[in-house]
Design an enzyme around this catalytic site. Structure first.
Site, PDB file in Angstrom:
ATOM      1  N   ASP A  34      36.702 -41.444   9.665  1.00  0.00           N
ATOM      2  CA  ASP A  34      36.661 -42.805   9.116  1.00  0.00           C
ATOM      3  C   ASP A  34      38.061 -43.399   8.981  1.00  0.00           C
ATOM      4  O   ASP A  34      39.052 -42.696   9.046  1.00  0.00           O
ATOM      5  CB  ASP A  34      36.004 -42.777   7.730  1.00  0.00           C
ATOM      6  N   LYS A  56      34.361 -48.334   9.995  1.00  0.00           N
ATOM      7  CA  LYS A  56      33.486 -49.515  10.017  1.00  0.00           C
ATOM      8  C   LYS A  56      34.302 -50.813  10.008  1.00  0.00           C
ATOM      9  O   LYS A  56      35.317 -50.903   9.345  1.00  0.00           O
ATOM     10  CB  LYS A  56      32.574 -49.494   8.785  1.00  0.00           C
ATOM     11  N   MET A 167      35.475 -50.021  -3.801  1.00  0.00           N
ATOM     12  CA  MET A 167      35.095 -51.152  -2.942  1.00  0.00           C
ATOM     13  C   MET A 167      34.901 -52.424  -3.760  1.00  0.00           C
ATOM     14  O   MET A 167      34.001 -53.218  -3.487  1.00  0.00           O
ATOM     15  CB  MET A 167      33.804 -50.813  -2.166  1.00  0.00           C
TER      16      MET A 167
HETATM   17  C1  LIG Z   1      33.398 -46.122   1.180  1.00  0.00           C
HETATM   18  S1  LIG Z   1      34.237 -45.720  -0.306  1.00  0.00           S
HETATM   19  C2  LIG Z   1      34.459 -44.010   0.007  1.00  0.00           C
HETATM   20  C3  LIG Z   1      34.860 -43.220  -1.207  1.00  0.00           C
HETATM   21  C4  LIG Z   1      35.187 -41.773  -0.871  1.00  0.00           C
HETATM   22  N1  LIG Z   1      34.031 -41.084  -0.361  1.00  0.00           N
HETATM   23  C5  LIG Z   1      35.760 -41.020  -2.049  1.00  0.00           C
HETATM   24  O1  LIG Z   1      35.114 -40.092  -2.587  1.00  0.00           O
HETATM   25  O2  LIG Z   1      36.902 -41.324  -2.416  1.00  0.00           O
HETATM   26  C6  LIG Z   1      35.832 -46.413   0.020  1.00  0.00           C
HETATM   27  C7  LIG Z   1      36.556 -46.870  -1.235  1.00  0.00           C
HETATM   28  O3  LIG Z   1      37.167 -45.759  -1.901  1.00  0.00           O
HETATM   29  C8  LIG Z   1      38.363 -46.183  -2.513  1.00  0.00           C
HETATM   30  N2  LIG Z   1      39.487 -45.392  -1.965  1.00  0.00           N
HETATM   31  C9  LIG Z   1      39.372 -44.337  -1.145  1.00  0.00           C
HETATM   32  N3  LIG Z   1      40.570 -43.780  -0.911  1.00  0.00           N
HETATM   33  C10 LIG Z   1      41.469 -44.507  -1.608  1.00  0.00           C
HETATM   34  C11 LIG Z   1      42.883 -44.433  -1.794  1.00  0.00           C
HETATM   35  N4  LIG Z   1      43.632 -43.487  -1.225  1.00  0.00           N
HETATM   36  N5  LIG Z   1      43.475 -45.360  -2.591  1.00  0.00           N
HETATM   37  C12 LIG Z   1      42.767 -46.310  -3.194  1.00  0.00           C
HETATM   38  N6  LIG Z   1      41.423 -46.438  -3.050  1.00  0.00           N
HETATM   39  C13 LIG Z   1      40.786 -45.540  -2.280  1.00  0.00           C
HETATM   40  C14 LIG Z   1      38.500 -47.676  -2.273  1.00  0.00           C
HETATM   41  O4  LIG Z   1      37.876 -48.337  -3.363  1.00  0.00           O
HETATM   42  C15 LIG Z   1      37.683 -47.837  -1.014  1.00  0.00           C
HETATM   43  O5  LIG Z   1      37.230 -49.163  -0.849  1.00  0.00           O
END
Ligand SMILES: C[S@@+](CC[C@H](N)C(=O)[O-])C[C@H]1O[C@@H](n2cnc3c(N)ncnc32)[C@H](O)[C@@H]1O
Length: 250
Positions: A34, A56, A167
């Protein structure tokens, strides 16, 4: 017989990957990853493995999701070690469980490897613990994606000590307005942590009332609650330099 490993890539930094994830990447024949998976993590993939970027794009999510499922099956027919690599933990949003179900229903061998979720790790490494005795006795992790027209569902979220929204950047004004409508004070501290755990990390601290006007980019974790105020005391002790030698683990 091939196995499809649905693997959590952690929140960004490669040394926040699990040892099992690093070992599987070192044996991978094909990896579908991803957008949030960092270049640093991809460097751990076995040289010569097929690499497929399947992030995506806004407006094409369903089409890309169908492509991912087809590609996973195609790779499983051709390879032994197939990895579906997802940011954070693979079962926290991001449709990991849907992919697991799809593959299980078709008889594929699937292994899930948990990852460190950004929901807890990103605030923590920015000096914001999601719980703290006497300040926050619980937390909830919710998606900001499903705001439109369902403010009512957020009534319960307004009462959670620490609310972590993934998100949520694009709808931050709506989220804040909704929580305030359900009784959360406009002066409640809020933090947005952009690109958490990476060299591009940026932290914006504001209040619920100020959230709509805050200058924030994506990806970011939004943390709402009194724990945000602890950041001033804890941020310097967040352990950024504790990097281990990955080669010694795999
Ligand atoms: C589709 S969700 C996936 C979450 C992921 N599975 C997790 O456990 O972290 C994606 C969201 O996770 C958050 N996110 C993931 N990695 C991040 C990072 N390194 N810094 C800030 N936000 C992050 C943001 O809110 C982003 O829009």
């Amino acid at each position: 017989m091939s196995t499809i490993h649905i693997v959590g890539a952690g929140p960004g930094r490669a040394d926040l990957l699990t040892v099992r994830a690093a070992r599987i990447l070192a044996r991978a024949d094909a990896v579908l990853y991803d957008r949030l998976v960092s270049a640093e993590v991809l460097e751990l993939v076995r040289p010569g493995a097929e690499l497929h970027a399947v992030g995506k794009e806004e407006g094409r999510q369903e089409e890309i999701q169908r492509h991912i499922l087809e590609l996973l099956e195609d790779c499983a027919r051709r390879h032994e070690v197939v990895v579906r690599l997802k940011g954070g933990d693979p079962m926290v949003f991001g449709r990991g469980a849907e992919e697991w179900l799809h593959l299980a229903e078709r008889g594929y061998a699937v292994e899930v490897v948990p990852g460190i979720s950004s929901a807890v790790a990103v605030p923590e490494l920015a000096g914001i613990p999601v719980t703290f005795r006497g300040v926050a006795g619980g937390f909830a992790v919710v998606t900001g994606n499903r705001m439109a027209g369902c403010c009512q569902e957020w009534e319960a979220y307004a009462r959670v000590d620490t609310l972590v929204v993934l998100m949520g950047v694009g709808r931050r004004a709506e989220i804040a307005a909704c929580l305030m409508r359900h009784g959360r004070g406009g002066d409640t501290p809020v933090a947005f942590i952009e690109n958490g755990t990476t060299p591009e990390e940026r932290v914006v601290v504001t209040t619920l009332a100020g959230s709509g006007g805050a200058d924030v980019g994506t990806p970011a974790v939004m943390v709402i609650g009194e724990v945000v105020a602890l950041r001033g005391k804890l941020a310097d002790a967040a352990g950024r330099d504790a990097v281990v030698d990955l080669a010694s683990l795999v």
